[in-house]
Every structure is written in C-alpha cells, then in structure tokens.
Write a protein that holds these residues in place. Structure first.
Motif, PDB file in Angstrom:
ATOM      1  N   TYR A 183     -52.096  51.970 -13.435  1.00  0.00           N
ATOM      2  CA  TYR A 183     -53.550  52.015 -13.593  1.00  0.00           C
ATOM      3  C   TYR A 183     -54.242  51.874 -12.240  1.00  0.00           C
ATOM      4  O   TYR A 183     -55.135  52.664 -11.906  1.00  0.00           O
ATOM      5  N   ILE A 184     -53.830  50.884 -11.477  1.00  0.00           N
ATOM      6  CA  ILE A 184     -54.444  50.645 -10.165  1.00  0.00           C
ATOM      7  C   ILE A 184     -54.208  51.838  -9.231  1.00  0.00           C
ATOM      8  O   ILE A 184     -55.126  52.290  -8.539  1.00  0.00           O
ATOM      9  N   ASN A 218     -53.734  54.953 -10.061  1.00  0.00           N
ATOM     10  CA  ASN A 218     -54.574  56.061 -10.522  1.00  0.00           C
ATOM     11  C   ASN A 218     -56.033  55.862 -10.107  1.00  0.00           C
ATOM     12  O   ASN A 218     -56.709  56.816  -9.703  1.00  0.00           O
ATOM     13  N   LYS A 219     -56.521  54.627 -10.227  1.00  0.00           N
ATOM     14  CA  LYS A 219     -57.899  54.339  -9.808  1.00  0.00           C
ATOM     15  C   LYS A 219     -58.071  54.568  -8.317  1.00  0.00           C
ATOM     16  O   LYS A 219     -59.072  55.151  -7.875  1.00  0.00           O
ATOM     17  N   LEU A 268     -58.204  58.239  -7.674  1.00  0.00           N
ATOM     18  CA  LEU A 268     -59.491  58.755  -8.128  1.00  0.00           C
ATOM     19  C   LEU A 268     -60.588  58.457  -7.106  1.00  0.00           C
ATOM     20  O   LEU A 268     -61.358  59.334  -6.721  1.00  0.00           O
ATOM     21  N   TYR A 269     -60.651  57.196  -6.656  1.00  0.00           N
ATOM     22  CA  TYR A 269     -61.684  56.811  -5.690  1.00  0.00           C
ATOM     23  C   TYR A 269     -61.512  57.533  -4.357  1.00  0.00           C
ATOM     24  O   TYR A 269     -62.484  57.940  -3.726  1.00  0.00           O
ATOM     25  N   TYR A 325     -68.637  62.057  -7.937  1.00  0.00           N
ATOM     26  CA  TYR A 325     -68.632  60.669  -8.390  1.00  0.00           C
ATOM     27  C   TYR A 325     -69.064  60.620  -9.846  1.00  0.00           C
ATOM     28  O   TYR A 325     -70.014  61.281 -10.242  1.00  0.00           O
ATOM     29  N   SER A 343     -69.288  57.584 -13.111  1.00  0.00           N
ATOM     30  CA  SER A 343     -69.071  56.216 -13.561  1.00  0.00           C
ATOM     31  C   SER A 343     -69.208  56.163 -15.075  1.00  0.00           C
ATOM     32  O   SER A 343     -70.162  56.695 -15.633  1.00  0.00           O
ATOM     33  N   ASN A 344     -68.276  55.510 -15.714  1.00  0.00           N
ATOM     34  CA  ASN A 344     -68.352  55.327 -17.162  1.00  0.00           C
ATOM     35  C   ASN A 344     -69.392  54.289 -17.548  1.00  0.00           C
ATOM     36  O   ASN A 344     -69.780  54.201 -18.702  1.00  0.00           O
TER      37      ASN A 344
END
Length: 133
Positions: free
Chosen positions: A106-107, A109-110, A113-114, A124, A126-127
């Motif tokens: 997860y980390i 992938n984040k 992504l960033y 950009y 944001s959910n």
C-alpha cells in the motif's frame, strides 16, 4: 564461568529490572547465589535468556514463556507439545508478515502515485478534497 546480573545484562541487552523480575517469577530456573546472596549465572542461563528474548520478540507473553519453560523442564517427552506451541507461534508470525507485506505494498503504491503526480505524469486527485468541493 560465572556471571553476575550486570554481566548478564551486558551480554543479553536485558535490563537489570527485567532480569530480576524474570528470576523472581521463575522464568530463569536454577540460578545459584554467591556468599553475599548475589545471583550467579552460567552459559546455560545466558543461552536460555537469549531464547526467552527471541520468544518475546516472536510475541510470546510471560505466561506463554512460563508454559514453554515448564514443557522444557519436563524433558524429551514434552517435545510434541513444544512443537505444537512453536507451530502456533510460527503461524502467527507468518500472518503478521503477510499483513506487513500488504501494508508495505500500500505504501509503495501511494509513493509511486505521488511521485507520478509530482512528475506531472498524472493529474492530482484527492479522494477527500475533490469529493467535498
């Protein structure tokens, strides 16, 4: 060779108070005393304490370590029970590793992504923020 409490703490990394507590609750059996009533340890104690530290890192509680000690003191006839106990510990560790791998993915992938957002490869999004605009 005989070791003092201080020597054992230096060799094992165990705090003095923890070593004293482990002795008091019987987790370190057969500790002799000198003429001044100070505890004396030997190589077997050092090896046992290192085993306890490993078991503790593996998630065993004091109660579980006491049960393991009880089994060890029974001799070879308790090996099947020790195997069962360690198999349970092994399964718990494997589940924790699996969960940690999921968390790490997860980390990663984040972070990817960033980084792609910073490199302007993707816009950009944001959910949280975009939903409430």
């Amino acid at each position: 060779m005989k070791y003092t409490m201080k020597d054992v703490c230096q060799q094992t990394g165990l705090s003095y108070d923890t070593l004293k507590y482990y002795c008091k609750i019987g987790l370190i059996p057969n500790v002799s005393r000198d003429q001044n009533n100070y505890r004396l340890f030997d190589e077997y104690h050092i090896n046992w304490i290192n085993s306890l530290l490993c078991l503790k890192k593996c998630g065993l509680s004091i109660k579980m370590m006491q049960e393991y000690l009880k089994l060890c003191l029974q001799g070879p006839q308790s090996i099947p029970q020790r195997i069962e106990m360690l198999n349970d510990v092994q399964q718990d560790i494997k589940q924790k590793i699996e969960q940690l791998n999921d968390d790490l993915n997860y980390i990663e992938n984040k972070l990817c992504l960033y980084q792609r957002m910073l490199n302007k490869e993707i816009p950009y999004k944001s959910n949280l923020i975009d939903k409430y605009k």
